[in-house]
Design an enzyme around this catalytic site. Sequence first.
Site, PDB file in Angstrom:
ATOM      1  N   THR A 404     -37.442  22.137  56.620  1.00 48.16           N
ATOM      2  CA  THR A 404     -36.536  22.086  57.715  1.00 48.16           C
ATOM      3  C   THR A 404     -37.368  22.310  58.984  1.00 48.16           C
ATOM      4  OG1 THR A 404     -34.960  23.195  56.311  1.00 48.16           O
ATOM      5  CG2 THR A 404     -34.401  22.880  58.602  1.00 48.16           C
ATOM      6  N   THR A 422     -26.287  22.069  85.729  1.00 44.35           N
ATOM      7  CA  THR A 422     -24.872  22.073  86.108  1.00 44.35           C
ATOM      8  C   THR A 422     -24.314  23.470  86.306  1.00 44.35           C
ATOM      9  OG1 THR A 422     -22.687  21.275  85.389  1.00 44.35           O
ATOM     10  CG2 THR A 422     -24.088  22.160  83.686  1.00 44.35           C
ATOM     11  N   ASP A 446     -17.332  26.185  77.907  1.00 45.91           N
ATOM     12  CA  ASP A 446     -17.922  25.242  76.943  1.00 45.91           C
ATOM     13  C   ASP A 446     -17.996  25.827  75.527  1.00 45.91           C
ATOM     14  OD1 ASP A 446     -18.164  22.957  78.382  1.00 45.91           O
ATOM     15  OD2 ASP A 446     -20.285  23.177  78.876  1.00 45.91           O
ATOM     16  N   SER A 475     -23.543  22.251  74.778  1.00 41.91           N
ATOM     17  CA  SER A 475     -23.542  21.358  75.941  1.00 41.91           C
ATOM     18  C   SER A 475     -23.576  19.902  75.485  1.00 41.91           C
ATOM     19  CB  SER A 475     -24.786  21.652  76.784  1.00 41.91           C
ATOM     20  OG  SER A 475     -24.929  20.709  77.808  1.00 41.91           O
ATOM     21  N   SER A 476     -23.282  19.006  76.414  1.00 36.27           N
ATOM     22  CA  SER A 476     -23.467  17.573  76.153  1.00 36.27           C
ATOM     23  C   SER A 476     -24.584  16.997  77.012  1.00 36.27           C
ATOM     24  CB  SER A 476     -22.182  16.803  76.458  1.00 36.27           C
ATOM     25  OG  SER A 476     -21.147  17.241  75.629  1.00 36.27           O
ATOM     26  N   GLY A 497     -19.726  16.160  81.594  1.00 32.13           N
ATOM     27  CA  GLY A 497     -19.251  16.696  80.324  1.00 32.13           C
ATOM     28  C   GLY A 497     -19.414  15.772  79.146  1.00 32.13           C
TER      29      GLY A 497
HETATM   30  N1  GLY Z   1     -20.756  21.828  81.071  1.00 34.55           N
HETATM   31  C1  GLY Z   1     -20.814  20.576  80.473  1.00 34.55           C
HETATM   32  C2  GLY Z   1     -21.878  20.450  79.438  1.00 34.55           C
HETATM   33  O1  GLY Z   1     -22.833  21.201  79.466  1.00 34.55           O
HETATM   34  O2  GLY Z   1     -21.779  19.622  78.586  1.00 34.55           O
END
Ligand code: GLY
Length: 594
Positions: A404, A422, A446, A475-476, A497
Amino acid sequence: MKLWIKQSCHRHSTKYRYTFTMKLLIILPVLFVILNTAQLQANDEAILAGQRAEPVTGKTAMVVTSHQLATEIALEILKEGGNAIDAAIAAGFVLAVTQPRSGNIGGGGFMLYSPSYSDAVTAIDYRETAPSKAHEKMFLDDMGNGDQTLSRFSHLSAGVPGTVAGFALALEKFGTMSLAEVLQPAINLAKNGFVVPNRFVEGIAARKQVFDKWPSSKAKFFKQDGSSYQAGEIFKQPDLAKTLQLIADKGAEGFYTGETARLIESEMQKHGGLISYEDLANYQAVIRQPVHGTYRGFDVYSMSPPSSGGVHIVQILNLLEQYPITEYGHNSAQTIHLMAEAMRRAYADRASYLGDSDFIKVPLKGLISKSYSQAIVKNIKLNRATPSVEIKAGNPQHYESPETTHFSIVDQFGNAVSNTYTLNFSYGSGIVVTGAGFLLNNEMDDFSAKPGATNAYGLMGGEANKIEPNKRMLSSMSPTIVKQAGKNFLITGSPVGSRIISTTLQVIMNVIDHKMNIQTAVNSPRIHHQWWPDEIRIEQGISPDTIKLLTNRGHKMVQKSAMGGSQSILVDQENRRLYGAADPRQSTSKATGF
Ligand code: GLY
């Protein structure tokens, strides 16, 4: 052409004229075909190059950010010999001054750095952490339901900020300038002010109700008589200038300890927040291995957990690689259908498996493996939408091997930086730290307030993303660097987001599958599916015929506001040309190169 033949022939004999004319009759069609083919090729190239929009070009270096001043200052740093990291940190601090809706020192993010001299891509994780006193049920009301005012607009909504630590770490590892040097332009802009654009004025107006709740926020964003700043007026931030100066004088310590840390702690204590002086002193940015996948021969590097971005961009690309997307065409019903089917499956996995890998085991190898995507593809019907209610997370563990794991800048040395950071919402929690002049994030939203609960982007979360002390929230954000034959090729990423993943994905597909120049790739209408809600969200510009075809296949099609803001760069290594594309969805964005 006719005139030229007449004039050239009149001096010769009839026989000669006849032979010459015969030769011409043979040669001309051939010439015509050659010229016409060349012309068509040239036209093709012109269409490909010009398409609907032209990128900015440069031969040496390129900067693309969401604000003109940040772009110009970063470019100046490059011209004076600084590298991409120096320019990135300067731009990041300038955005914290000129674009308070998202540029920040009270938030966090991720940076990818790909030096020209090595294959290695480094990821810097400066995501916020939950305060040490945070707990799983902190956003639940007496009925056990998530309280969104608490998780989005209270002092509890703020995670321990990571930006200053992340920038300091990046600069120390890979930069050539001091923090004081890269901070100076931002300090000057905070102290002396800058002319506000319309986007700034509109942004503040849209959040007025939130700012009105907090005297420190009201004092920062409105004039002394309570009136609003107008486009063209000068906006000064003396408290922020002081806070930045402390960082310039003392390094990251000047933020995480001493006066600024005390101001944050006192803000928290007065209003029921949890971030303590110790939480700040203990915050660490982390160097991580980025996620690495391949797409049609290109190497794709993007952000690893605690972001879900890289994992799902690679997972969706793995699924789409199994279809002839180029042949299906850009934004055709077939392509959109397959993209939506791939996206809904990836976002279902996100909800179950993704979280902070320092706290939970993320089955990363499985999620990004080609064999997992080959198994998933078997369940995708070519002509019919799979209702999201029928989709559950897959079983990526099975595909784990036993052992892994946004602005864009390319400098004059070929080094590339892709950075996304952000406050979460525009202006984060809306709370300005009294005396310190900067906004706090509301990134705690989040986390999943409880299993199955959705965050502000409608993203469902589970156990893997529950709140735990000192944990990073999922997060994205997807700062991404695509390489071709080992060399930096595409530097991209986006805000907003859950749509960050799909926006970044589409810029990559538009370049690789649809052969668009980078500006057209960025401008083109976007689509998005995130499992729940079970709909394909589209921007204006998808044809009604296509919408009808997709509706007939069982998709719910919903047109909403524009998605993302992808500030991207494409590098033509062969001809050493750089192409910069500022996203027109953000009116202040700017690409500049030299
Ligand atoms: N706050 C949005 C993200 O980090 O995805």
